[in-house]
Design a protein around this motif. Sequence first.
Motif, PDB file in Angstrom:
ATOM      1  N   LYS A 283      64.681  63.511 105.258  1.00  8.69           N
ATOM      2  CA  LYS A 283      65.879  63.966 104.545  1.00  8.69           C
ATOM      3  C   LYS A 283      65.818  65.465 104.297  1.00  8.69           C
ATOM      4  O   LYS A 283      64.809  65.987 103.833  1.00  8.69           O
ATOM      5  CB  LYS A 283      65.980  63.220 103.212  1.00  8.69           C
ATOM      6  CG  LYS A 283      67.161  63.637 102.363  1.00  8.69           C
ATOM      7  CD  LYS A 283      67.121  62.895 101.031  1.00  8.69           C
ATOM      8  CE  LYS A 283      68.200  63.401 100.103  1.00  8.69           C
ATOM      9  NZ  LYS A 283      68.146  62.746  98.774  1.00  8.69           N
ATOM     10  N   GLN A 284      66.914  66.150 104.613  1.00  2.84           N
ATOM     11  CA  GLN A 284      66.997  67.584 104.347  1.00  2.84           C
ATOM     12  C   GLN A 284      67.936  67.819 103.161  1.00  2.84           C
ATOM     13  O   GLN A 284      68.993  67.192 103.069  1.00  2.84           O
ATOM     14  CB  GLN A 284      67.535  68.333 105.580  1.00  2.84           C
ATOM     15  CG  GLN A 284      66.513  68.545 106.671  1.00  2.84           C
ATOM     16  CD  GLN A 284      66.076  67.250 107.322  1.00  2.84           C
ATOM     17  OE1 GLN A 284      66.892  66.485 107.818  1.00  2.84           O
ATOM     18  NE2 GLN A 284      64.771  66.984 107.305  1.00  2.84           N
ATOM     19  N   VAL A 285      67.526  68.724 102.297  1.00  3.72           N
ATOM     20  CA  VAL A 285      68.351  69.061 101.132  1.00  3.72           C
ATOM     21  C   VAL A 285      69.024  70.411 101.393  1.00  3.72           C
ATOM     22  O   VAL A 285      68.747  71.084 102.382  1.00  3.72           O
ATOM     23  CB  VAL A 285      67.506  69.107  99.838  1.00  3.72           C
ATOM     24  CG1 VAL A 285      66.930  67.747  99.525  1.00  3.72           C
ATOM     25  CG2 VAL A 285      66.389  70.149  99.944  1.00  3.72           C
ATOM     26  N   ASN A 286      69.923  70.769 100.496  1.00  2.00           N
ATOM     27  CA  ASN A 286      70.679  72.017 100.683  1.00  2.00           C
ATOM     28  C   ASN A 286      69.776  73.228 100.878  1.00  2.00           C
ATOM     29  O   ASN A 286      70.066  74.118 101.676  1.00  2.00           O
ATOM     30  CB  ASN A 286      71.602  72.248  99.483  1.00  2.00           C
ATOM     31  CG  ASN A 286      72.773  71.277  99.473  1.00  2.00           C
ATOM     32  OD1 ASN A 286      73.132  70.719 100.503  1.00  2.00           O
ATOM     33  ND2 ASN A 286      73.367  71.070  98.324  1.00  2.00           N
ATOM     34  N   CYS A 316      75.523  66.020 103.999  1.00  7.42           N
ATOM     35  CA  CYS A 316      75.229  66.405 102.609  1.00  7.42           C
ATOM     36  C   CYS A 316      75.922  65.477 101.619  1.00  7.42           C
ATOM     37  O   CYS A 316      77.036  65.006 101.847  1.00  7.42           O
ATOM     38  CB  CYS A 316      75.653  67.853 102.345  1.00  7.42           C
ATOM     39  SG  CYS A 316      77.439  68.107 102.326  1.00  7.42           S
TER      40      CYS A 316
END
Length: 477
Positions: A283-286, A316
């Motif tokens: 998972k990538q966050v902002n 997102c």
Amino acid sequence: MKSKISSNGSNGLFQKISTFRDPKASIVPVLDQYIREGNKVKAADLQRFVRELRSRKRYLHALQLSEWVNTNNYCRDSSGNHAVQLDLIGAVRGIDAAENYFSNLTDKEKDERTYGALLNCYTREGVVDKSLSLMQTMKEIGFVTSPLAYNNLMCLYSRTDQPEKVLDLLSEMKKNGIPPNNFSYRICINTCGDQLDFNSMEKLLEEMESQPQITMDWSTYSTAVNHYINGDHKDKALVVLKKLEKINKDAIGYSHLISHYAKLGSKDQVMRLWGLQKVICKKQVNRDYITMLGMLVRLGEFEECTKVLKEWESSCRTFDFRVPNVLFIGLCSKGLTEKAETLLKNMIGTGKTTIPNSWAIISFGYLQMINLEKAFECMKEALAVSQESPGWKPKPVLISSLLQWLGEEGKITDVEAFVSSLRSVIPVNREMYHALIKANIRGGEGVDEIIERMKSDKIDADEDTMRILNSQTDGSE
């Protein structure tokens, strides 16, 4: 196991303290009220809260909590507690207060930890003579048994521009049988890098890697990479980056690796690591997208930026305009302001509520292109959504340029409306009134009412004001 900070039990108190907004106000009333409400607190939790506030550099509140704990007898006296409080006193009230606290300790309480805390106060403030004198005393009474005191002196010599003494201390540590730790080596590696002594830096890395008590850490390798890149030693930077990648375990590490490779101009490696990060970290966050976009902008890869931005939009959970703002800034810096504006309008067209800074970035881009009319239109859009970001303030140079342009070319109604909107985000100033006066003079209107409003806002006329007013009579500015 160390308990997590939550809203239950003693940790409910930390929630109140950590969200306390005024950094200068006392938290003691909050502490007292918490107890009056019948809540219980654990001594171990309170000590942990002090350490947490200290790590966040909230020294005043950490000191207030520490003193409250002692006053209310929540913790027994110990040299460790005294050392923490002494260090906080030095950070908040200065060296004299720290020395006074130390002098009032009993001989039993004056151990290696409290001496070390006083030494930290001296080195933090850059007091060389007292630092060296105290260090000598500590050596004489056997209170230098770990790298901590040496590390403090190394930091002092680094800050006072005495790099040769940093490396001398490393030699002294080893001679006295005190194994340097990661921080000791990192200070020395940083010192060599600052001096462009890359041979010594490389030898220190090799020595560090050979020490059985040392586990090579991210920070040390990353420090070395930065120095190699800044010193234009690309090949050596790449060798260390490979080592860095082997010990990387999280998304933050990948972000740093991506940043390093972007500085080296390696798009292929940036894309490879981004792909790995997405697979391994799931998972990538902002924050991850902000880093990736920033590095692609640095490389001038705007097509890749657009792909990453679309990927972010589709995945997102929280639409944070700080992410596309990175691309807007990059596009505007390359004179592609129209493209940035189109992207922003497309996002708004999908129902996204923008923040004022997005429009302000594009407004500044048009200013740099000397397109004041478009800069003005975009700034009006920024002001129209300024309530979405309380505390937002536009760049003074942008506002100054727009006010000057409006005064010389704008319609009276446009200037009035713009100044009225501005007053909601920045204090009223003389430039606003100068724009109004100029516009009214050009439009053949009187300025008496504006002068009265200026006086009511307690803004005095200066030489420029008088020059503008005089133009009303001589027909020129």
